[in-house]
Design an enzyme around this catalytic site. Structure first.
Site, PDB file in Angstrom:
ATOM      1  N   ARG A  53       0.847  -1.190   0.000  1.00  0.00           N
ATOM      2  CA  ARG A  53       0.000   0.000   0.000  1.00  0.00           C
ATOM      3  C   ARG A  53       0.878   1.234   0.000  1.00  0.00           C
ATOM      4  O   ARG A  53       2.085   1.144   0.091  1.00  0.00           O
ATOM      5  CB  ARG A  53      -0.968   0.011   1.197  1.00  0.00           C
ATOM      6  CG  ARG A  53      -0.406  -0.555   2.491  1.00  0.00           C
ATOM      7  CD  ARG A  53       0.089   0.345   3.595  1.00  0.00           C
ATOM      8  NE  ARG A  53       0.024   1.736   3.471  1.00  0.00           N
ATOM      9  CZ  ARG A  53       1.098   2.522   3.589  1.00  0.00           C
ATOM     10  NH1 ARG A  53       2.280   1.976   3.781  1.00  0.00           N
ATOM     11  NH2 ARG A  53       0.961   3.820   3.521  1.00  0.00           N
ATOM     12  N   GLY A  54       0.241   2.357  -0.233  1.00  0.00           N
ATOM     13  CA  GLY A  54       0.997   3.598  -0.387  1.00  0.00           C
ATOM     14  C   GLY A  54       1.002   3.970  -1.853  1.00  0.00           C
ATOM     15  O   GLY A  54       1.308   3.123  -2.698  1.00  0.00           O
ATOM     16  N   ALA A  55       0.672   5.217  -2.171  1.00  0.00           N
ATOM     17  CA  ALA A  55       0.469   5.584  -3.572  1.00  0.00           C
ATOM     18  C   ALA A  55       1.629   5.191  -4.481  1.00  0.00           C
ATOM     19  O   ALA A  55       1.455   4.453  -5.456  1.00  0.00           O
ATOM     20  CB  ALA A  55       0.177   7.083  -3.648  1.00  0.00           C
TER      21      ALA A  55
ATOM     22  N   ARG B 167      -7.427  -0.330  -6.914  1.00  0.00           N
ATOM     23  CA  ARG B 167      -7.749   0.769  -5.985  1.00  0.00           C
ATOM     24  C   ARG B 167      -7.929   2.037  -6.812  1.00  0.00           C
ATOM     25  O   ARG B 167      -7.226   2.239  -7.804  1.00  0.00           O
ATOM     26  CB  ARG B 167      -6.650   0.988  -4.926  1.00  0.00           C
ATOM     27  CG  ARG B 167      -6.503  -0.165  -3.947  1.00  0.00           C
ATOM     28  CD  ARG B 167      -5.532   0.177  -2.827  1.00  0.00           C
ATOM     29  NE  ARG B 167      -6.142   1.052  -1.806  1.00  0.00           N
ATOM     30  CZ  ARG B 167      -5.462   1.605  -0.810  1.00  0.00           C
ATOM     31  NH1 ARG B 167      -4.148   1.413  -0.719  1.00  0.00           N
ATOM     32  NH2 ARG B 167      -6.083   2.363   0.074  1.00  0.00           N
TER      33      ARG B 167
ATOM     34  N   GLN C 141      -2.140   2.703   9.980  1.00  0.00           N
ATOM     35  CA  GLN C 141      -0.858   2.832   9.289  1.00  0.00           C
ATOM     36  C   GLN C 141       0.177   3.574  10.149  1.00  0.00           C
ATOM     37  O   GLN C 141       1.358   3.284  10.105  1.00  0.00           O
ATOM     38  CB  GLN C 141      -1.015   3.579   7.950  1.00  0.00           C
ATOM     39  CG  GLN C 141      -1.716   2.811   6.848  1.00  0.00           C
ATOM     40  CD  GLN C 141      -3.210   3.044   6.786  1.00  0.00           C
ATOM     41  OE1 GLN C 141      -3.832   3.359   7.803  1.00  0.00           O
ATOM     42  NE2 GLN C 141      -3.806   2.865   5.623  1.00  0.00           N
TER      43      GLN C 141
ATOM     44  N   ASP D 210      -2.176  11.090  -2.239  1.00  0.00           N
ATOM     45  CA  ASP D 210      -2.558  10.038  -3.176  1.00  0.00           C
ATOM     46  C   ASP D 210      -2.932  10.600  -4.535  1.00  0.00           C
ATOM     47  O   ASP D 210      -2.875   9.896  -5.539  1.00  0.00           O
ATOM     48  CB  ASP D 210      -3.721   9.229  -2.595  1.00  0.00           C
ATOM     49  CG  ASP D 210      -3.265   8.436  -1.383  1.00  0.00           C
ATOM     50  OD1 ASP D 210      -3.263   8.998  -0.271  1.00  0.00           O
ATOM     51  OD2 ASP D 210      -2.865   7.269  -1.573  1.00  0.00           O
TER      52      ASP D 210
ATOM     53  N   ASN E 201      -5.661  12.531   0.389  1.00  0.00           N
ATOM     54  CA  ASN E 201      -4.750  11.772   1.234  1.00  0.00           C
ATOM     55  C   ASN E 201      -5.570  10.972   2.225  1.00  0.00           C
ATOM     56  O   ASN E 201      -6.803  11.036   2.241  1.00  0.00           O
ATOM     57  CB  ASN E 201      -3.756  12.702   1.947  1.00  0.00           C
ATOM     58  CG  ASN E 201      -2.561  11.937   2.512  1.00  0.00           C
ATOM     59  OD1 ASN E 201      -1.906  11.168   1.815  1.00  0.00           O
ATOM     60  ND2 ASN E 201      -2.315  12.122   3.804  1.00  0.00           N
ATOM     61  N   LYS E 202      -4.886  10.191   3.063  1.00  0.00           N
ATOM     62  CA  LYS E 202      -5.554   9.335   4.030  1.00  0.00           C
ATOM     63  C   LYS E 202      -6.614  10.070   4.834  1.00  0.00           C
ATOM     64  O   LYS E 202      -6.397  11.219   5.247  1.00  0.00           O
ATOM     65  CB  LYS E 202      -4.491   8.754   4.985  1.00  0.00           C
ATOM     66  CG  LYS E 202      -4.989   7.771   5.994  1.00  0.00           C
ATOM     67  CD  LYS E 202      -5.799   6.637   5.415  1.00  0.00           C
ATOM     68  CE  LYS E 202      -5.106   5.981   4.267  1.00  0.00           C
ATOM     69  NZ  LYS E 202      -5.998   5.202   3.375  1.00  0.00           N
TER      70      LYS E 202
HETATM   71  C1  LIG Z   1       3.460   8.000   0.143  1.00  0.00           C
HETATM   72  S1  LIG Z   1       2.026   7.053   0.415  1.00  0.00           S
HETATM   73  C2  LIG Z   1       0.770   8.161   0.073  1.00  0.00           C
HETATM   74  C3  LIG Z   1      -0.515   7.818   0.787  1.00  0.00           C
HETATM   75  O1  LIG Z   1      -0.967   6.442   0.615  1.00  0.00           O
HETATM   76  C4  LIG Z   1      -1.569   6.016   1.858  1.00  0.00           C
HETATM   77  O2  LIG Z   1      -2.819   5.377   1.691  1.00  0.00           O
HETATM   78  P1  LIG Z   1      -2.942   3.770   1.895  1.00  0.00           P
HETATM   79  O3  LIG Z   1      -2.192   3.415   3.147  1.00  0.00           O
HETATM   80  O4  LIG Z   1      -4.433   3.529   1.991  1.00  0.00           O
HETATM   81  O5  LIG Z   1      -2.341   3.178   0.640  1.00  0.00           O
HETATM   82  C5  LIG Z   1      -1.779   7.297   2.609  1.00  0.00           C
HETATM   83  O6  LIG Z   1      -2.883   8.016   2.112  1.00  0.00           O
HETATM   84  C6  LIG Z   1      -0.483   7.997   2.276  1.00  0.00           C
HETATM   85  O7  LIG Z   1      -0.450   9.307   2.707  1.00  0.00           O
END
Ligand SMILES: CSC[C@H]1O[C@H](OP(=O)(O)O)[C@H](O)[C@@H]1O
EC number: 5.3.1.23
Length: 357
Positions: free
Chosen positions: A61-63, A104, A207, A248, A258-259
């Site tokens: 996960r993570g953009a 996603r 997270q 994101d 973002n989250k």
């Molecule tokens: C550098 S990661 C950017 C972004 O992705 C995360 O979402 P997820 O954990 O659901 O994939 C989060 O929004 C981060 O800030």
């Protein structure tokens, strides 16, 4: 857009030991982020649909990380098609690439990486397999370089002696390495600019509590964990000078997805005179989406709100609403930091000047 940066005094190798994505030449190994911090275990994907499933399940996960994983997913899918050139291959790979894209919706990096793979396919001949393998590797190595540059650019904005609050996980676990907002924090700590790091737990997937806390511990940067609900109160004490988050999808006017929970951090930060920084690679910028109200916000299983670690924490037989991103209007953002430079007080004009369109 300013570009004053200092890479000195940042020991990148010291901070860069975690790799959530490993290409073996035959398969893609993904550090299973559902099991961190208590279990460090890699999942091996040998086909593109396994990669798509891992992206959807947040194994990876993570953009930036999901874009990189999807690019390697295309390389795995190539094992299943015969084609004389890239154009023919792109046609035959289209269904598998669509399934990767659909894993996603909110982070633009996923679609960006797949579009980049389609572009090189369209321009390649009989060597198309080698071409897409090189491109997937380039996407990952460019992300690592971008994060290190962003770290220095963002840290330069932070005055020595600062306290910083971050949200979610934006570190090596979410990227090819070093991280985006966590890269700024790593650089800021290395340069003696940041004295205290606060990490929001980031419910419901935690997270922050599970990933950012563990990741920074590996670097000897133990953050102080705070409940999401404590963030505004923390800012009211004067302990925090910057909120530094990832992204994101950054729209053409600077609105940023973002989250979930980021938007309320921005509101509280502005109320308390705390600066708000978004750090993200240019692969997160989407100049084709005009403003944040047009972003598809992913809603995940409400069950993620009912339990933690498999233990139910909510009353039985209730409904839940589980959007996992929100949008921060550009007017609440003091700086957007990408590897291309810093955009202060972002708006449409500043974004167009930096990214065209
Ligand atoms: C550098 S990661 C950017 C972004 O992705 C995360 O979402 P997820 O954990 O659901 O994939 C989060 O929004 C981060 O800030």
């Amino acid at each position: 857009m300013s570009d004053t940066t200092s890479h000195d005094s940042i020991d990148f190798d010291r901070y860069d030991r975690i790799r959530p994505i490993r290409w073996t030449g035959d398969a893609l190994e993904l550090l299973d982020q559902r099991k961190l911090p208590f279990t460090v275990e890699y999942v091996t994907c040998t086909d593109s649909d396994a990669v798509a499933a891992a992206i959807h399940a947040l194994t990876v996960r993570g953009a930036p990380a999901i874009g990189i994983a999807a690019a390697w997913g295309v390389v795995l899918a190539a094992r299943t098609v015969d084609a004389d050139d890239g154009t023919q291959a792109a046609t035959r790979l289209a269904p598998a690439m669509q399934r990767l894209n659909d894993a996603r919706p909110t982070a633009v990096n996923l679609a960006w990486a797949l579009a980049r793979m389609r572009r090189v396919l369209a321009a390649s001949g009989a060597d198309w397999r080698e071409v897409i393998t090189r491109e997937a590797d380039a996407i990952a190595s460019e992300d690592l370089a971008a994060n290190r540059r962003m770290g220095a650019l963002g840290a330069a904005l932070i005055a020595p002696g600062s306290g910083v609050l971050t949200h979610c996980n934006t570190g090596s676990l979410a990227t090819a390495g070093f991280g985006t907002a966590l890269g700024v924090i790593r650089a800021g700590v290395a340069q003696g600019r940041i004295d205290k790091v606060y990490a929001g737990e980031t419910r419901p997937w935690l997270q922050g509590a599970r990933l950012t806390a563990w990741e920074l511990q590996q670097d000897g940067i133990a953050p102080t964990l705070v409940a999401d609900a404590a963030a505004a109160h923390l800012m009211s004490t004067g302990a925090v000078q910057w909120v530094v988050v990832g992204a994101d999808r950054i729209c053409a006017n600077g609105d940023t997805a973002n989250k979930i929970g980021t938007y309320q951090l921005a509101i509280a930060a502005r109320h308390h005179g705390v600066k708000f920084m978004v750090a993200a690679p240019s692969s997160t910028v989407d100049m084709d989406t005009a403003s944040g109200d047009l972003i598809h916000i992913e809603e995940r299983d409400p069950g993620e709100l009912f339990a933690v670690g498999g233990v139910r924490t909510a009353a039985a037989e209730i409904d839940a609403w589980n959007p996992v991103f929100d949008v921060t209007p550009h007017a609440l953002i003091d700086a957007i930091v990408t590897e291309r430079g810093v955009i202060e007080r972002p708006d449409g004009a500043a974004m167009r000047a930096a990214f065209g369109g």
